[in-house]
Design a protein around this motif. Structure first.
Motif, PDB file in Angstrom:
ATOM      1  N   VAL A  46       1.059  -0.951  -0.429  1.00 29.50           N
ATOM      2  CA  VAL A  46       0.048  -0.247   0.494  1.00 29.50           C
ATOM      3  C   VAL A  46       0.944   0.824   0.019  1.00 29.50           C
ATOM      4  O   VAL A  46       1.760   1.352   0.727  1.00 29.50           O
ATOM      5  CB  VAL A  46      -0.783   0.184   1.100  1.00 29.50           C
ATOM      6  CG1 VAL A  46      -1.757   1.316   1.008  1.00 29.50           C
ATOM      7  CG2 VAL A  46      -1.328  -1.679   1.482  1.00 29.50           C
ATOM      8  N   ASP A  47       0.756   1.767  -1.186  1.00 37.51           N
ATOM      9  CA  ASP A  47       1.218   3.176  -0.989  1.00 37.51           C
ATOM     10  C   ASP A  47       0.121   4.621  -1.195  1.00 37.51           C
ATOM     11  O   ASP A  47      -0.885   4.282  -1.272  1.00 37.51           O
ATOM     12  CB  ASP A  47       2.514   4.191  -1.970  1.00 37.51           C
ATOM     13  CG  ASP A  47       2.387   3.185  -3.273  1.00 37.51           C
ATOM     14  OD1 ASP A  47       0.881   3.454  -3.668  1.00 37.51           O
ATOM     15  OD2 ASP A  47       2.940   2.214  -3.743  1.00 37.51           O
ATOM     16  N   LYS A  48       0.241   6.046  -1.589  1.00 35.02           N
ATOM     17  CA  LYS A  48      -0.324   7.195  -1.503  1.00 35.02           C
ATOM     18  C   LYS A  48      -1.109   6.651  -2.801  1.00 35.02           C
ATOM     19  O   LYS A  48      -1.840   6.966  -3.325  1.00 35.02           O
ATOM     20  CB  LYS A  48       0.670   8.268  -1.528  1.00 35.02           C
ATOM     21  CG  LYS A  48       1.233   8.633   0.096  1.00 35.02           C
ATOM     22  CD  LYS A  48       1.570   9.765   0.174  1.00 35.02           C
ATOM     23  CE  LYS A  48       1.724  10.321   1.461  1.00 35.02           C
ATOM     24  NZ  LYS A  48       2.711  11.506   1.631  1.00 35.02           N
ATOM     25  N   ILE A  63      -4.432  -1.512  -8.039  1.00 33.58           N
ATOM     26  CA  ILE A  63      -5.930  -1.202  -8.213  1.00 33.58           C
ATOM     27  C   ILE A  63      -5.009   0.556  -7.281  1.00 33.58           C
ATOM     28  O   ILE A  63      -4.574   0.875  -7.024  1.00 33.58           O
ATOM     29  CB  ILE A  63      -5.983  -1.031  -7.113  1.00 33.58           C
ATOM     30  CG1 ILE A  63      -7.150  -3.016  -7.265  1.00 33.58           C
ATOM     31  CG2 ILE A  63      -7.671  -0.725  -6.951  1.00 33.58           C
ATOM     32  CD1 ILE A  63      -7.759  -3.529  -6.798  1.00 33.58           C
ATOM     33  N   PRO A  64      -5.921   1.772  -8.368  1.00 32.78           N
ATOM     34  CA  PRO A  64      -5.672   3.354  -7.259  1.00 32.78           C
ATOM     35  C   PRO A  64      -5.854   3.437  -5.775  1.00 32.78           C
ATOM     36  O   PRO A  64      -7.098   2.697  -5.865  1.00 32.78           O
ATOM     37  CB  PRO A  64      -6.964   4.029  -8.115  1.00 32.78           C
ATOM     38  CG  PRO A  64      -6.754   3.113  -9.287  1.00 32.78           C
ATOM     39  CD  PRO A  64      -7.063   2.112  -9.012  1.00 32.78           C
ATOM     40  N   ALA A  65      -4.842   4.246  -5.397  1.00 30.59           N
ATOM     41  CA  ALA A  65      -5.430   4.161  -3.964  1.00 30.59           C
ATOM     42  C   ALA A  65      -6.830   4.795  -3.959  1.00 30.59           C
ATOM     43  O   ALA A  65      -7.274   4.573  -2.340  1.00 30.59           O
ATOM     44  CB  ALA A  65      -4.097   4.702  -3.122  1.00 30.59           C
ATOM     45  N   GLY A  66      -7.126   5.363  -4.473  1.00 31.74           N
ATOM     46  CA  GLY A  66      -8.490   6.507  -3.472  1.00 31.74           C
ATOM     47  C   GLY A  66      -9.128   5.402  -3.684  1.00 31.74           C
ATOM     48  O   GLY A  66     -10.347   5.716  -3.747  1.00 31.74           O
ATOM     49  N   GLU A  67      -9.281   4.602  -4.541  1.00 34.45           N
ATOM     50  CA  GLU A  67     -10.593   3.214  -4.168  1.00 34.45           C
ATOM     51  C   GLU A  67     -10.901   2.778  -2.673  1.00 34.45           C
ATOM     52  O   GLU A  67     -11.776   2.261  -2.769  1.00 34.45           O
ATOM     53  CB  GLU A  67     -10.294   2.244  -5.515  1.00 34.45           C
ATOM     54  CG  GLU A  67     -10.734   2.399  -6.979  1.00 34.45           C
ATOM     55  CD  GLU A  67     -11.187   1.385  -7.369  1.00 34.45           C
ATOM     56  OE1 GLU A  67     -11.438   0.515  -7.119  1.00 34.45           O
ATOM     57  OE2 GLU A  67     -10.351   1.755  -8.850  1.00 34.45           O
ATOM     58  N   PHE A  68     -10.097   3.428  -1.787  1.00 33.37           N
ATOM     59  CA  PHE A  68     -10.169   2.680  -1.028  1.00 33.37           C
ATOM     60  C   PHE A  68      -9.960   3.720   0.254  1.00 33.37           C
ATOM     61  O   PHE A  68      -9.283   3.875   1.452  1.00 33.37           O
ATOM     62  CB  PHE A  68      -8.275   1.745  -0.299  1.00 33.37           C
ATOM     63  CG  PHE A  68      -8.282   1.001  -1.503  1.00 33.37           C
ATOM     64  CD1 PHE A  68      -9.131  -0.670  -0.769  1.00 33.37           C
ATOM     65  CD2 PHE A  68      -7.775   0.215  -2.589  1.00 33.37           C
ATOM     66  CE1 PHE A  68      -8.627  -1.203  -1.762  1.00 33.37           C
ATOM     67  CE2 PHE A  68      -7.838  -0.650  -3.214  1.00 33.37           C
ATOM     68  CZ  PHE A  68      -8.415  -1.854  -2.395  1.00 33.37           C
ATOM     69  N   LEU A  74      -6.234   0.329   5.711  1.00 33.21           N
ATOM     70  CA  LEU A  74      -6.117  -0.584   4.825  1.00 33.21           C
ATOM     71  C   LEU A  74      -4.608  -0.680   5.046  1.00 33.21           C
ATOM     72  O   LEU A  74      -3.485   0.115   4.890  1.00 33.21           O
ATOM     73  CB  LEU A  74      -5.802  -0.125   3.275  1.00 33.21           C
ATOM     74  CG  LEU A  74      -6.069  -1.336   2.434  1.00 33.21           C
ATOM     75  CD1 LEU A  74      -7.215  -2.393   2.479  1.00 33.21           C
ATOM     76  CD2 LEU A  74      -6.198  -1.383   0.808  1.00 33.21           C
ATOM     77  N   LYS A  75      -3.873  -2.288   5.061  1.00 34.74           N
ATOM     78  CA  LYS A  75      -2.622  -2.247   5.178  1.00 34.74           C
ATOM     79  C   LYS A  75      -2.478  -3.187   4.829  1.00 34.74           C
ATOM     80  O   LYS A  75      -3.466  -4.644   3.907  1.00 34.74           O
ATOM     81  CB  LYS A  75      -2.724  -2.088   6.524  1.00 34.74           C
ATOM     82  CG  LYS A  75      -3.423  -3.606   7.689  1.00 34.74           C
ATOM     83  CD  LYS A  75      -2.381  -3.407   9.363  1.00 34.74           C
ATOM     84  CE  LYS A  75      -3.657  -4.594   9.762  1.00 34.74           C
ATOM     85  NZ  LYS A  75      -5.474  -4.007   9.631  1.00 34.74           N
ATOM     86  N   GLU A  76      -1.437  -4.211   4.650  1.00 32.48           N
ATOM     87  CA  GLU A  76      -0.849  -4.478   3.529  1.00 32.48           C
ATOM     88  C   GLU A  76      -0.642  -6.454   4.018  1.00 32.48           C
ATOM     89  O   GLU A  76      -1.008  -6.478   6.103  1.00 32.48           O
ATOM     90  CB  GLU A  76       1.106  -5.468   3.892  1.00 32.48           C
ATOM     91  CG  GLU A  76       1.657  -6.456   2.732  1.00 32.48           C
ATOM     92  CD  GLU A  76       3.610  -6.089   2.626  1.00 32.48           C
ATOM     93  OE1 GLU A  76       3.847  -6.791   2.770  1.00 32.48           O
ATOM     94  OE2 GLU A  76       3.456  -5.361   3.123  1.00 32.48           O
ATOM     95  N   GLY A  77      -1.320  -7.179   3.860  1.00 31.04           N
ATOM     96  CA  GLY A  77      -2.318  -8.609   4.428  1.00 31.04           C
ATOM     97  C   GLY A  77      -3.734  -7.979   4.280  1.00 31.04           C
ATOM     98  O   GLY A  77      -3.757  -9.193   4.796  1.00 31.04           O
ATOM     99  N   ASP A  78      -4.412  -7.155   4.124  1.00 22.70           N
ATOM    100  CA  ASP A  78      -5.674  -7.502   4.552  1.00 22.70           C
ATOM    101  C   ASP A  78      -6.110  -7.966   3.049  1.00 22.70           C
ATOM    102  O   ASP A  78      -5.372  -8.103   2.505  1.00 22.70           O
ATOM    103  CB  ASP A  78      -6.118  -5.408   4.379  1.00 22.70           C
ATOM    104  CG  ASP A  78      -5.857  -4.909   5.750  1.00 22.70           C
ATOM    105  OD1 ASP A  78      -5.667  -5.713   6.268  1.00 22.70           O
ATOM    106  OD2 ASP A  78      -6.507  -4.147   6.172  1.00 22.70           O
ATOM    107  N   VAL A  79      -7.702  -8.762   3.169  1.00 16.93           N
ATOM    108  CA  VAL A  79      -8.200  -9.195   2.218  1.00 16.93           C
ATOM    109  C   VAL A  79      -8.914  -8.573   1.568  1.00 16.93           C
ATOM    110  O   VAL A  79      -9.958  -7.493   2.409  1.00 16.93           O
ATOM    111  CB  VAL A  79      -8.744 -10.864   2.536  1.00 16.93           C
ATOM    112  CG1 VAL A  79      -9.144 -11.085   1.559  1.00 16.93           C
ATOM    113  CG2 VAL A  79      -7.493 -12.009   3.458  1.00 16.93           C
TER     114      VAL A  79
END
Length: 582
Positions: A46-48, A63-68, A74-79
């Motif tokens: 995950v980055d900006k 996936i663009p970060a804006g969708e989250f 949200l972090k690494e490892g999340d499903v």
């Protein structure tokens, strides 16, 4: 890896296994991915700018970060759920969309959330008319401004870009509109607190609170989870026209509990009750008859309230503003803000009531009425109003009089005073009588002139003929205007003209006086008699002439001619007796 034979791999054989077999074995370890389906993936990074997601395919999706944005945690490892746009684009890249994955299941999820009263997360995207737009499961939901918080919100922009918890409160299935509320969650939490606080409340209890809202009718105070209202009348012992002049938003104040309703959760608070009542500090030496100064704070038709010191008011009734008996409005004498001096008429310290008067600062004009307005004196008055029986006039402030309708004119028959004068006009009067006890003056207007009926008596004698104009035709006759503004009356039979027609309004004719009554001021006229009487007189004169001529004829003395039948009978009887005697 040191034992791995790269030469064999390069040549397509590993441990006697061909490269094609290895590729097939590798492909079998990958998920079978079809375009336009929703699958779960694991967040790799995950980055900006972007989020990399692994769905078990041979390549990861970006996936663009804006969708989250709705999920800043949200972090690494999340499903996460993703929508497969295409397994391979022109560059062989896996194309995923988290937004479309959410949308595909969003409507079902939002309906489930409403039914289960589930708390959902949403991202506040922007402001709109009346509230905010919130991203919930990828659906744009409406958050009304009144549903953001339990406290009134003055700055909506502070919420834009924030992720908050919401409750789905309404769904329009036809138009697919969703309404959410954050306030509902807060109210649920506060409800338990309110119940606990209210259960511990007691009348007379003093609490500290924070000014939450100011309205035209009072102030809402937060008592730590439950609100109470200070009505505008309980803010200060003095009159308050604007609560903002007493308290301000977010100010911490002490209040006293006046009353509360556990069921309706209404709490009535007071602020002024924490200070002594101003009436208790009123000068103990003040008494009825003393002069006092104050400021007009409220005015109505019936009077004015004057504040003599903060929290202490007296009422000047409109009847105590002037010696005049006319019904008038207090606004004619003073206005809000005026500084006035008044006389204390009543003072009740227990009831905390005071009545004042300002007319008492002037001398009562009726005390010396006989001196200023003696009987027979002449004055100019102002017409105030009419009644059917006369005119009420004002000679000066507080001194009124009545001119009876019969005292307006010697000659004109006035049906209503409005025919003679108008309200607001000046009229000359003479004082006829004084009723000091009832404050009444009887006035006259016609008495300013000599009674012309003394002159009319000699002029309009019965039988005299005068020129008159018919000014009004009534059912019973006509009003005829004569000289000197005097009027007479003629009945219909006396309005018949010589040609047999009836005289009409506006005609000027000769009229004979057939009746004159000085006491009732009545002149009865006849036009018909002006030509009928001469004819009668002419006939009578002719008859008299004929009779005179008859009397002048020579008389013949003739016994026989003058003998009556009776005489003949007597003579016959006498002759019979003589013959019998013979």
């Amino acid at each position: 890896m040191q034992d791995f034979n790269w030469d064999e791999f390069e040549n397509g054989t590993v441990a006697n296994i061909s490269k094609e077999e290895l590729d097939k074995a590798y492909d079998e370890t990958l998920n079978k991915v079809a375009d336009h389906q929703v699958v779960e993936g694991k967040v790799i990074s995950v980055d900006k700018k972007e989020v990399v997601v692994n769905i078990g395919y041979k390549s990861d999706g970006i996936i663009p970060a804006g969708e989250f944005r709705y999920n800043p945690e949200l972090k690494e490892g999340d499903v996460v759920e993703v929508y497969v746009e295409t397994a391979e684009d022109k560059k062989g890249q896996l194309v995923l969309s988290h937004k479309k994955a959410r949308l595909s299941k969003a409507w079902d999820r939002v309906n489930e959330a409403l039914e289960a009263q589930e708390i959902v997360q949403g991202y506040i995207k922007c402001r709109t008319k009346g509230g905010m737009i919130v991203d919930v499961f990828g659906i744009e939901a409406f958050l009304p401004g009144s549903q953001i918080d339990v406290h009134p919100i003055r700055d909506y922009d502070q919420f834009v870009g924030k992720t908050m918890e919401f409750k789905v409160v309404k769904i329009n299935q036809e138009f697919r509109n969703v309404v959410v509320s954050h306030k509902a969650l807060i109210e649920q939490e506060l409800e338990a607190q309110k119940q606990e606080i209210i259960s511990k409340l007691e009348k007379g209890q003093i609490l500290e609170g924070t000014v939450k809202n100011i309205t035209s009718y009072g102030v809402f105070v937060d008592l730590g989870g439950v609100d109470g209202l200070i009505h505008i009348t309980d803010l200060s012992w003095g009159r308050v026209d604007d609560p903002k002049k007493v308290v301000e938003l977010d100010q911490k104040i002490n209040v006293v509990i006046l009353d509360f309703d556990e069921e309706k959760k209404r709490i009535a608070l007071g602020l002024k009750q924490l200070t002594p009542h101003p009436w208790d500090a009123l000068d103990a030496n003040l008494k009825v008859g003393d002069h006092i100064k104050g400021k007009v704070v409220v005015i109505a038709d019936y009077g004015a309230f004057v504040e003599v010191q903060p929290g202490v008011e007296g009422l000047i009734h409109v009847s105590e503003m002037s010696w005049s008996q006319h019904l008038r409005s207090a606004q004619e004498f003073m206005k809000v803000g005026d500084e006035v001096e008044a006389v204390i008429l009543t003072l009740d310290r227990e009831e905390r009531k005071m009545s004042l008067g300002i007319k008492q600062l002037k001398e009562d004009p009726w005390e010396a009425i006989e001196v200023k307005f003696p009987v027979g004196s002449k004055h100019t008055a102002k017409v105030r109003n009419f009644t059917n029986f006369g005119v009420f006039v004002e000679l000066e402030e507080g001194v009124d009089g009545l001119i009876h309708i019969s005292d307006l004119s010697w000659t004109k028959k006035v049906k209503h005073p409005s025919e003679f004068t108008k309200v607001g006009e000046q009229i000359d009067v003479i004082v006829l009588d004084i009723d000091k006890e009832n404050r009444r003056l009887s006035l006259g207007h016609k008495q300013l002139e000599e009674n012309p009926w003394d002159v009319f008596e000699a002029k309009y004698t019965v039988g005299s003929v005068h020129t008159g104009k018919i000014t009004e035709v009534l059912e019973k006759g006509a009003v005829v205007s004569l000289e000197e503004n005097v009027e007479g009356f003629a009945t219909p039979k006396h309005l018949v003209k010589e040609d047999g027609s009836q005289a009409q309004q506006g005609e000027e004719l000769e009229f004979k006086v057939i009746e004159f009554n000085k006491d009732s001021k009545r002149i009865i006229l006849s036009h018909s008699r002006t030509f009928e009487d001469p004819k009668r007189e002419e006939k009578a004169a002719a008859k008299k002439t004929r009779a005179a001529k008859k009397d002048d004829t020579p008389k013949i003395e003739n016994v026989a001619a003058s003998t009556t039948l009776g005489d003949l009978d007597v003579l016959a009887n006498l002759k019979a007796q003589m013959e019998k005697g013979e």
